[in-house]
Write a protein that holds these residues in place. Structure first.
Motif, PDB file in Angstrom:
ATOM      1  N   VAL A   1      31.421  97.508  59.924  1.00  0.00           N
ATOM      2  CA  VAL A   1      31.989  96.873  58.618  1.00  0.00           C
ATOM      3  C   VAL A   1      31.802  98.571  57.537  1.00  0.00           C
ATOM      4  CG1 VAL A   1      30.661  94.667  59.103  1.00  0.00           C
ATOM      5  CG2 VAL A   1      29.218  97.212  58.065  1.00  0.00           C
ATOM      6  N   PRO A   2      32.417  98.384  56.268  1.00  0.00           N
ATOM      7  CA  PRO A   2      32.927  98.706  55.080  1.00  0.00           C
ATOM      8  C   PRO A   2      30.883  99.943  54.588  1.00  0.00           C
ATOM      9  CG  PRO A   2      34.184  96.802  54.661  1.00  0.00           C
ATOM     10  CD  PRO A   2      33.120  96.725  55.777  1.00  0.00           C
ATOM     11  N   ALA A   3      31.313 100.499  53.979  1.00  0.00           N
ATOM     12  CA  ALA A   3      30.090 101.400  54.265  1.00  0.00           C
ATOM     13  C   ALA A   3      29.333 100.583  52.912  1.00  0.00           C
ATOM     14  CB  ALA A   3      30.146 102.642  53.663  1.00  0.00           C
ATOM     15  N   ASN A   4      29.766  99.462  51.753  1.00  0.00           N
ATOM     16  CA  ASN A   4      29.774  99.033  50.659  1.00  0.00           C
ATOM     17  C   ASN A   4      29.182  97.632  51.405  1.00  0.00           C
ATOM     18  OD1 ASN A   4      32.079  97.803  51.319  1.00  0.00           O
ATOM     19  ND2 ASN A   4      32.602  98.321  49.463  1.00  0.00           N
ATOM     20  N   TRP A   5      29.415  97.387  52.579  1.00  0.00           N
ATOM     21  CA  TRP A   5      28.660  96.049  53.196  1.00  0.00           C
ATOM     22  C   TRP A   5      27.349  95.886  52.669  1.00  0.00           C
ATOM     23  CZ3 TRP A   5      31.717  91.908  55.760  1.00  0.00           C
ATOM     24  CH2 TRP A   5      32.624  91.748  55.503  1.00  0.00           C
TER      25      TRP A   5
ATOM     26  N   PHE B   1      45.293  94.565  41.101  1.00  0.00           N
ATOM     27  CA  PHE B   1      43.940  93.457  41.838  1.00  0.00           C
ATOM     28  C   PHE B   1      42.655  94.482  43.007  1.00  0.00           C
ATOM     29  CE2 PHE B   1      47.377  91.206  41.139  1.00  0.00           C
ATOM     30  CZ  PHE B   1      46.926  89.672  42.152  1.00  0.00           C
ATOM     31  N   ARG B   2      41.511  94.440  42.218  1.00  0.00           N
ATOM     32  CA  ARG B   2      40.820  95.024  43.166  1.00  0.00           C
ATOM     33  C   ARG B   2      39.996  94.617  44.338  1.00  0.00           C
ATOM     34  NH1 ARG B   2      37.458  97.991  39.687  1.00  0.00           N
ATOM     35  NH2 ARG B   2      36.523  98.862  41.687  1.00  0.00           N
ATOM     36  N   GLY B   3      40.912  93.764  45.265  1.00  0.00           N
ATOM     37  CA  GLY B   3      40.211  93.348  45.782  1.00  0.00           C
ATOM     38  C   GLY B   3      38.466  92.947  45.846  1.00  0.00           C
ATOM     39  N   GLN B   4      38.085  92.901  47.314  1.00  0.00           N
ATOM     40  CA  GLN B   4      36.593  92.271  47.644  1.00  0.00           C
ATOM     41  C   GLN B   4      36.052  93.287  47.074  1.00  0.00           C
ATOM     42  OE1 GLN B   4      35.807  89.036  48.336  1.00  0.00           O
ATOM     43  NE2 GLN B   4      34.251  90.113  46.612  1.00  0.00           N
ATOM     44  N   LEU B   5      34.729  93.357  46.040  1.00  0.00           N
ATOM     45  CA  LEU B   5      33.571  94.434  45.297  1.00  0.00           C
ATOM     46  C   LEU B   5      32.527  93.817  46.312  1.00  0.00           C
ATOM     47  CD1 LEU B   5      34.606  94.737  42.089  1.00  0.00           C
ATOM     48  CD2 LEU B   5      36.016  96.470  44.071  1.00  0.00           C
ATOM     49  N   SER B   6      31.151  94.507  46.740  1.00  0.00           N
ATOM     50  CA  SER B   6      30.217  94.704  47.257  1.00  0.00           C
ATOM     51  C   SER B   6      29.577  94.028  46.125  1.00  0.00           C
ATOM     52  CB  SER B   6      29.997  95.414  48.235  1.00  0.00           C
ATOM     53  OG  SER B   6      29.237  96.657  47.609  1.00  0.00           O
TER      54      SER B   6
END
Length: 415
Positions: free
Chosen positions: A71-75, A290-295
């Motif tokens: 998973v991405p580091a910010n999850w 469009f920034r996408g999903q941000l944690s």
């Protein structure tokens, strides 16, 4: 003093109770890595489940979990000490659910033991896999009503050939679930209660809790100088019930009228590419980002702090977390007249859902009036303080204690 008494009561019950685990069933989708850890990109991280652990010894979460390599580091991590998962086979949409329905029902039903308290976060297809079985044996269950399917399937919000049927069927089912619950907690103060009543114990408690350090100290000031004003939208792009397409059209109308605006879209999903194409077709390529999903956390906070106006023209809402968080950062907000939004905003800051012209006019009214924006900022910051954790915590504990008490009574009858 009251808070200490509630905590003490919960502690005493925890030591002597036959009911030590609460099973929480919800629709949120999670991911699991090969080491067995459970992760979320947005909400329902480990800290969320601490509220249940103030009364129960263990939390067992029942939800869809998708195996992934990483998973991405910010999850954010979800499972942990006293928080475990019963992983429901992953699916998206009605067709995938039908293909996996037998597996889903088996996992959900096996996740609940006779001595467990059960809380269904509804509306929820997964919750519907266990509710009939609970009723059959008179096992008490509670509901936390967090969304309104009647508005979810409103015209324009979801593209599906069975949308009209779903709009009839799912509200009927939710009314049935709430009527049979021993207790209900609604994220609104009035809106969801009116459509989906519970004849037993019920309370309005938002599931949004704002920490003291998230609240800014002072309202914003807005100068009279002409400059580019930054709008922000935070919501899923997996469906259109947050109306991002309506917002893009409204921004285009404002720009054509000579209003200097930029729009930041925070969120992701299958409609992102068509929304990007919509923005380009309207000549907004350099004005819509469009920034996408941000944690959740500092990344979202930074995006809110860089904005001047939060806009959420949804077709449906429970009580929108993103709006409350924007208000806590003293952002002026425009919303639609659905769900719990009228409990957050005054009539003059709302429009009917799906009305591009009304939304464009409202945006123009607000951004061309710095004094009004300052007043909105001050009002929203004060309103957000009603959703501080310390304000809502005692109500939640009382609700969980009631659910535990009813489950205990049922267990004792069976002994």
């Amino acid at each position: 003093m009251i808070s200490r008494q509630i905590s003490l009561t919960a502690s005493i019950i925890s030591q002597s109770s036959l009911c030590k685990t609460v099973v929480v069933i919800l629709e949120h989708r999670f991911a699991s890595t090969p080491d067995g850890a459970i992760w979320t990109a947005t909400t329902n991280a480990y800290y969320f489940w601490q509220r249940y652990l103030e009364v129960f010894d263990q939390v067992r979460v029942v939800a869809r979990v998708q195996p992934v390599d990483s998973v991405p580091a910010n999850w954010q991590r979800v499972d942990g000490d006293r928080v475990s998962f019963a992983a429901v086979p992953y699916y998206i949409g009605p067709m995938q659910y039908l293909l996996r329905s037998r597996q889903v029902k088996r996992v959900v039903q096996e996740a609940v033991e006779p001595t467990d308290a059960v809380i269904l976060r509804v509306g929820s297809q997964i919750a519907s896999c266990i509710e009939p079985k609970l009723r059959a044996v008179h096992h008490p269950y509670a509901v936390e009503v967090v969304a309104d399917p009647y508005d979810v399937f409103a015209p324009g919000s979801v593209r599906h050939p069975l949308r009209s049927f779903f709009r009839w069927f799912f509200p009927q089912r939710l009314r049935h679930q709430c009527a049979g619950a021993c207790a209900a907690a609604y994220v609104t103060k009035q809106a969801l209660q009116a459509r989906y009543p519970c004849s037993h114990y019920s309370v309005g408690i938002s599931d949004v809790d704002i920490s003291e350090d998230f609240l800014v100290l002072t309202p914003r000031r807005f100068d009279q100088e002409a400059r580019t004003l930054n709008l922000i939208f935070v919501g899923t792009l997996a469906q259109l019930y947050k109306a991002p397409n309506i917002l893009i059209n409204a921004v285009a109308s404002c720009v054509q009228a000579g209003i200097d605006l930029k729009l930041t879209m925070v969120g992701d999903g299958k409609h992102r590419k068509e929304l990007e194409a919509q923005a380009l077709a309207l000549g907004l390529g350099d004005r819509v980002c469009f920034r996408g999903q941000l944690s959740a956390g500092k990344t979202v906070t930074a995006a809110l702090d860089q904005a001047d106006l939060f806009v959420l023209p949804s077709y449906q809402e429970g009580l929108p977390r993103a709006m409350v968080e924007a208000m806590a950062r003293a952002l002026p907000c425009i919303g639609s007249t659905v769900g719990g939004i009228p409990e957050l905003l005054p009539p003059e800051d709302m429009v009917l859902p799906g009305d591009v012209g009304a939304l464009a006019n409202k945006i123009r009214e607000v951004v061309t009036n710095p004094e009004r924006m300052a007043q909105m900022s001050a009002r929203n910051l004060e309103k957000a303080k009603e959703y501080r954790d310390e304000v809502l915590r005692e109500q939640r504990i009382e609700f969980y204690l009631y659910v535990r008490e009813k489950t205990e009574a049922w267990i004792n009858q069976r002994l």
